[in-house]
Design an enzyme around this catalytic site. Sequence first.
Site, PDB file in Angstrom:
ATOM      1  N   TYR A  90       0.728  -1.127   0.018  1.00 46.73           N
ATOM      2  CA  TYR A  90       0.019  -0.184  -0.034  1.00 46.73           C
ATOM      3  C   TYR A  90       0.989   1.349  -0.151  1.00 46.73           C
ATOM      4  O   TYR A  90       1.817   1.400   0.917  1.00 46.73           O
ATOM      5  CB  TYR A  90      -0.875   0.134   1.117  1.00 46.73           C
ATOM      6  CG  TYR A  90      -1.608  -1.212   1.383  1.00 46.73           C
ATOM      7  CD1 TYR A  90      -2.257  -1.754   0.271  1.00 46.73           C
ATOM      8  CD2 TYR A  90      -1.517  -1.954   2.804  1.00 46.73           C
ATOM      9  CE1 TYR A  90      -2.954  -3.239   0.642  1.00 46.73           C
ATOM     10  CE2 TYR A  90      -2.038  -3.168   2.906  1.00 46.73           C
ATOM     11  CZ  TYR A  90      -2.802  -3.969   1.796  1.00 46.73           C
ATOM     12  OH  TYR A  90      -3.434  -4.985   1.991  1.00 46.73           O
ATOM     13  N   ASP A 130       0.319   4.635   1.019  1.00 49.24           N
ATOM     14  CA  ASP A 130      -0.705   5.437   1.647  1.00 49.24           C
ATOM     15  C   ASP A 130      -0.795   6.811   1.325  1.00 49.24           C
ATOM     16  O   ASP A 130      -1.753   7.451   1.700  1.00 49.24           O
ATOM     17  CB  ASP A 130      -0.628   5.229   3.052  1.00 49.24           C
ATOM     18  CG  ASP A 130      -0.741   3.948   3.577  1.00 49.24           C
ATOM     19  OD1 ASP A 130      -0.043   3.579   4.793  1.00 49.24           O
ATOM     20  OD2 ASP A 130      -1.451   3.075   3.144  1.00 49.24           O
ATOM     21  N   GLY A 148      -7.213   2.823   7.201  1.00 41.41           N
ATOM     22  CA  GLY A 148      -7.694   1.678   7.474  1.00 41.41           C
ATOM     23  C   GLY A 148      -7.294   1.143   9.092  1.00 41.41           C
ATOM     24  O   GLY A 148      -7.841   1.830   9.790  1.00 41.41           O
ATOM     25  N   TYR A 162      -4.172   1.362  10.126  1.00 48.09           N
ATOM     26  CA  TYR A 162      -3.101   1.714  10.838  1.00 48.09           C
ATOM     27  C   TYR A 162      -3.473   3.110  10.873  1.00 48.09           C
ATOM     28  O   TYR A 162      -4.128   3.906  10.274  1.00 48.09           O
ATOM     29  CB  TYR A 162      -1.915   1.659   9.952  1.00 48.09           C
ATOM     30  CG  TYR A 162      -1.013   0.568  10.429  1.00 48.09           C
ATOM     31  CD1 TYR A 162      -0.096   0.681  11.392  1.00 48.09           C
ATOM     32  CD2 TYR A 162      -0.890  -0.751   9.719  1.00 48.09           C
ATOM     33  CE1 TYR A 162       0.603  -0.342  11.782  1.00 48.09           C
ATOM     34  CE2 TYR A 162       0.027  -1.698  10.200  1.00 48.09           C
ATOM     35  CZ  TYR A 162       0.797  -1.471  11.095  1.00 48.09           C
ATOM     36  OH  TYR A 162       1.732  -2.457  11.502  1.00 48.09           O
ATOM     37  N   TYR A 210      -1.078   6.817  11.639  1.00 45.19           N
ATOM     38  CA  TYR A 210       0.242   7.365  11.482  1.00 45.19           C
ATOM     39  C   TYR A 210       0.411   8.690  11.960  1.00 45.19           C
ATOM     40  O   TYR A 210      -0.347   9.475  11.521  1.00 45.19           O
ATOM     41  CB  TYR A 210       0.684   7.284   9.788  1.00 45.19           C
ATOM     42  CG  TYR A 210       0.820   5.928   9.407  1.00 45.19           C
ATOM     43  CD1 TYR A 210       1.822   5.095   9.531  1.00 45.19           C
ATOM     44  CD2 TYR A 210      -0.253   5.538   8.604  1.00 45.19           C
ATOM     45  CE1 TYR A 210       2.170   3.833   9.052  1.00 45.19           C
ATOM     46  CE2 TYR A 210       0.096   4.186   7.873  1.00 45.19           C
ATOM     47  CZ  TYR A 210       1.146   3.488   8.218  1.00 45.19           C
ATOM     48  OH  TYR A 210       1.402   2.128   7.656  1.00 45.19           O
TER      49      TYR A 210
HETATM   50 CU   LIG Z   1       3.504  -2.549  10.786  1.00 43.05          CU
END
Ligand SMILES: [Cu+2]
Length: 632
Positions: free
Chosen positions: A294, A296, A378, A380, A382
């Site tokens: 991905y 991102d 989704g 995760y 950040y």
């Molecule tokens: Cu990770």
Amino acid sequence: MSPTPTHPLARLTADEIEAAVKILKVANLVTEATRFAYLGLAEPTKAEVLAHTPGAPFNRIVKALLLDLTTGDTKSVIVSLTNGLVERVDPIDTRTQGQAPILDDDLFAVGDIVKADAGWVEAMARRGLTDLDKIIPCPLSAGEYGFEGEEGKRLLRVLSFVQHRPSDHPWAHPVDGVVAYVDLIARKVIRLVDHAVLPVPQEEHNHDDPAYTGPPRTTLKPLEITQPEGPSFTVDGDEITWDAWRLRIGFDAREGLVLYQISNAGRPIVYRASVAEMVVPYGDPSPTRFWQNYFDIGEYLIGLQVNSLELGCDCLGEIHYFDAVLPTTTGEPRVVKNAICLHEEDYGVLWKHTDIFTNSSEVRRQRRLVVSYFATIGNYDYGFYWYFYLDGTIQLEVKATGFIFTEPYRPGNPYANQITAEIAGPYHQHLYNVRLDMMVDGLTNAVEELDAVRVRTGPGNEFGNAFTRSTVRLRTESEAMRDAHAAAGRVWKVLNPNRLNAVGQPVGYVLIPQAGPLLLADEGSSIRRRGAFATHHLWVTRYHPDERFPGGELINGNPGTGGLPAYAAQDRSIDGEDIVVWHTFGATHFPRPEDWPVMPVARCGFTLKPTGFFGRNPTLDIPPSAGHCSPG
Ligand SMILES: [Cu+2]
């Protein structure tokens, strides 16, 4: 009415987003089916910005990417707000140039598409899943594999999770062995991979359920940060001043937080800094998951996924929040409150010395200015944290948290670690590429690679204790594709050959990498072509206003054209030129049981440290903290 921008780099206002969309509508470029896959400020060139004087007029230009949801037709457009005109329309060839990024509309569409597909419904039934309302299809970027029938198509690949009820986190219940390849324009499943029926993990792992976490522990007393006289920074529009530092913030739908014109004591250091791309490649080669990679930023537009932050929770102390104004896919401005957090932090001891000969004892405290935001993509979350320190150091820290992507535990699978009785965490990497448009004391910069070097025993080093530092000037773009070397303490010095410090050395800043694995996928893999920027820790290119994206302009569905390899292939001189430093850093993640069910923040980043930029310790005039540690 939004305030009129007073600086060429000012963020787009809500009025400007509306004006740009109106101009496109008048030009008949927008229909019911049109979606704004991107809309943002087309920045003036560096020369224009640096020549700007307060109050002087400047052009406002908007760049947008228009996608027709029914035909897949994609156009890049340039709109002048100043002239009220569409200045350029460039059709995109999606076979060679890639697709528009993934839209919120696509995320919603895939649920309907797979649930209307008889084959997918049957595949779910084979796994005992017949209540379709409890199945959560997870739309994921498709990558580019040259599979028959996929050329130029706007695709997603869809894995699924089960949700027992609305408050149950689906990441604990991955469905394995089945993946739907979805054509978003034809709105149908073009291929269903169904290769293994594995049990769906049933146990719930809800980190927000007290029945699961247990009662809150009672060992911790309140810890509060107070600044009775307020913070030491001042904010004027998008411009921040703190101690000797001055910088300007921007916020882009794609790149998220952008910092401009970072200077210390009036001396420029970085003209523009942004995390320009990231890729999260997974290492599980199973037929269900080999394609999981991905991007991102380029594929999911991380800026659009920014969180609205809460005082006292996300940031502590005296906080200044900036709202973000972002476009929706239908072209309306959307305001995200408290999107960017600005605050000061104590950072322990700055310097200290107790002298046995003079009986003096001095200590000063370090602090840092923090500019940050969080985005959720989704599973995760950040956090991107830029730090500015009193001693001239600049640092970026990326915090990864949230849920790991899961798969059912399969005994003997060498590509994932078991984290619960039923679940495994597949091995993956988070590789970021930061674009640093450098301007150390001016536009003429160069880069040296510095290594610690052992010297052989011999004449002049009879006892073998000698070691030194090697310096290699990186003269061209092809010489500047370099990798970190932890055992040599390798750093890269960005210097200005025309500006010398008090001892006659060129002034500079050193980029200190955190050496770690680069992209681990093998030569010849699709992801190695598409994420080539992640195959070196360092790239240096000559500044060009159009060279902005390490993985190329459009990443989604792109076979691997453009971006850093293409920029560097020009092999221009970078020695004593206006240069851009691109640094790949990140984490290779072998999930632990402790990362579950929600992962404590994992940090990675890099540091830019003044090296000969100042003539001596620039913090000697920092006063001692008030009260008992005053000198005496
Ligand atoms: Cu990770």
